[in-house]
Design an enzyme around this catalytic site. Structure first.
Site, short mmCIF file in Angstrom:
data_model
loop_
_atom_site.label_atom_id
_atom_site.label_comp_id
_atom_site.label_asym_id
_atom_site.label_seq_id
_atom_site.Cartn_x
_atom_site.Cartn_y
_atom_site.Cartn_z
N GLU A 22 -3.61 -31.38 -20.73
CA GLU A 22 -4.90 -30.70 -20.62
C GLU A 22 -5.34 -30.08 -21.96
OE1 GLU A 22 -5.13 -26.80 -19.69
OE2 GLU A 22 -3.10 -26.56 -18.88
N LYS A 83 -14.55 -23.54 -20.92
CA LYS A 83 -13.40 -23.81 -20.07
C LYS A 83 -13.94 -24.52 -18.82
CE LYS A 83 -10.05 -21.22 -17.30
NZ LYS A 83 -9.55 -19.89 -16.94
N VAL A 103 -6.35 -27.50 -15.50
CA VAL A 103 -5.50 -28.37 -14.69
C VAL A 103 -6.37 -29.13 -13.69
CG1 VAL A 103 -3.68 -28.41 -12.93
CG2 VAL A 103 -3.36 -27.05 -15.00
N ASP A 135 -10.29 -14.54 -5.89
CA ASP A 135 -10.00 -15.34 -7.08
C ASP A 135 -8.78 -16.23 -6.88
OD1 ASP A 135 -9.73 -16.48 -9.55
OD2 ASP A 135 -9.88 -14.61 -10.68
N SER A 137 -7.42 -20.05 -8.02
CA SER A 137 -7.71 -21.12 -8.98
C SER A 137 -8.04 -22.44 -8.28
CB SER A 137 -6.50 -21.34 -9.89
OG SER A 137 -6.72 -22.43 -10.74
N ASP A 139 -7.18 -25.07 -9.35
CA ASP A 139 -5.98 -25.91 -9.53
C ASP A 139 -5.30 -26.21 -8.18
OD1 ASP A 139 -6.52 -25.51 -12.21
OD2 ASP A 139 -4.66 -24.44 -12.67
N LYS A 156 1.61 -19.17 -13.10
CA LYS A 156 1.75 -18.14 -14.13
C LYS A 156 2.21 -16.81 -13.52
CE LYS A 156 -1.70 -20.07 -17.17
NZ LYS A 156 -2.48 -20.78 -16.15
N1 PSU Z 1 -0.80 -23.35 -18.81
C1 PSU Z 1 -0.59 -22.59 -19.93
N2 PSU Z 1 -1.67 -21.97 -20.49
C2 PSU Z 1 -2.94 -22.10 -19.97
C3 PSU Z 1 -3.14 -22.91 -18.80
C4 PSU Z 1 -2.03 -23.50 -18.27
O1 PSU Z 1 0.54 -22.47 -20.41
O2 PSU Z 1 -3.89 -21.52 -20.51
C5 PSU Z 1 -4.55 -23.05 -18.23
C6 PSU Z 1 -4.71 -24.31 -17.37
O3 PSU Z 1 -5.81 -25.03 -17.87
C7 PSU Z 1 -4.99 -23.80 -15.97
C8 PSU Z 1 -5.73 -22.54 -16.29
O4 PSU Z 1 -5.71 -24.71 -15.19
O5 PSU Z 1 -4.92 -21.98 -17.33
C9 PSU Z 1 -5.87 -21.63 -15.09
O6 PSU Z 1 -7.08 -20.94 -15.17
P1 PSU Z 1 -7.65 -20.13 -13.91
O7 PSU Z 1 -6.59 -19.11 -13.61
O8 PSU Z 1 -8.94 -19.52 -14.40
O9 PSU Z 1 -7.85 -21.11 -12.81
MN MN Z 2 -10.27 -17.93 -11.08
#
Ligand code: PSU
Ligand code: MN
Length: 301
Positions: A22, A83, A103, A135, A137, A139, A156
């Protein structure tokens, strides 16, 4: 509109294993120049395992499957790249803009060309406090509905891991632990939550993926690969730092898609760069495992 790198096209036609990567991790997940260095090194690791790397993003409105080193460099430096999650893909393409795919968006584009294995750092998930903020994701939704298999070091650590696991169950996503019974949590090697299944080898993971696809289950599996002990952060100490970063985000009114990049950056500052170092190392490890799984999958086909 779709631009497919010739190397990737040839690999897909000739049953050479391909691993998708990604671009949000490049433009929003790490600072320059570590982001570019990491992205290029990840491609090298995949290639040294005998697979072809396809870094995915949107360039001047064209979804690009397999960026060149120059394009990766530009992604790492350029200001104002959006993003891009699923909802943003058409907007960025129609307006001929640059977009870093998360992702979810990367899975969609990988699936368009038939790439089955994708490596990242940590997936997005259900945020702490999601019972009021909603909130969650994209993903997770994508894993439930797009048959691309994602190798990560777990959701994460900034997330609500318990709710994330519940949501994945609702969406029908199998969570595999690679040689572990417990869910890895990104910088932290192990949480106290159980994974669905412990797989010991890339071959075993590939067999599970193939079975899922033969049964037309139409979802991705999540392969969680624990960060190496020597690269992991301390659980208790890191938890305190995460809480501090989340409190700061709340008081500064940071919301939506800005939250994850803010927290990653802030945690890196609060750990004097140690979390960034861990993040880089876990991505390398995931890339290697993803290449091995992709190779086993092509052997099974
Ligand atoms: N993995 C990492 N760093 C990142 C991401 C993944 O080590 O920054 C990114 C990916 O693109 C994932 C996004 O889809 O963080 C998640 O964002 P959000 O929580 O806004 O869905
Ligand atoms: Mn989000």
């Amino acid at each position: 509109m779709l631009i497919i790198n010739q190397k990737v096209k040839d690999a897909l036609e000739n049953h050479v294993p391909v691993v998708a990567l990604e671009s949000t991790i490049i433009s929003h997940g790490m600072p320059y120049p570590q982001n570019v260095k990491t992205a290029l090194e990840v491609e090298k690791i995949i290639e040294s395992e005998g697979a072809v790397a396809a870094t995915i993003g949107i360039i001047d409105g064209n979804p690009t499957i397999g960026m060149t080193p120059d394009q990766i460099e530009e992604f790492g430096k350029r200001k104002g790249i959006s993003k891009v999650s699923k909802r943003d893909i058409a907007v960025v393409c129609a307006r001929r803009e640059w977009g870093a795919t998360t992702v979810s968006a990367t899975m969609i584009l990988a699936n368009l060309v038939g790439i089955k294995v994708f490596a990242t750092g940590g997936i997005g998930g259900v945020h702490r406090g999601a019972t009021t903020t909603f909130d969650i994701s994209r993903d997770l939704e994508e894993l439930g509905s797009t048959p691309v298999n994602v190798v990560c070091a777990g959701p994460k650590a900034i997330l609500d891991l318990n709710l994330t696991m519940e949501y994945l169950e609702t969406k029908g996503v199998t969570v595999i632990g690679y040689n572990t019974d417990y869910l890895p949590a990104f910088y932290i090697r192990e949480s106290d939550l159980k994974v669905d299944v412990n797989c010991k080898t890339p071959r075993e993971i590939a067999e599970l993926i193939k079975t899922k696809d033969d049964l037309k289950l139409n979802s991705g599996v999540l392969i969680t690969n624990p960060i190496a002990k020597e690269d992991a952060l301390d659980k208790e100490e890191t938890e305190k730092i995460i809480e501090q970063a989340i409190t700061e985000a709340d008081s500064q009114g940071i919301k939506g898609k800005d939250i994850t990049p803010f927290l990653l950056k802030r945690i890196s500052e609060l750990t004097n760069g140690e979390s960034l170092e861990s993040n880089i190392k876990l991505v390398y490890s995931n890339a290697k495992l993803a290449a091995q799984i992709a190779k086993e999958l092509t052997n099974l086909e």
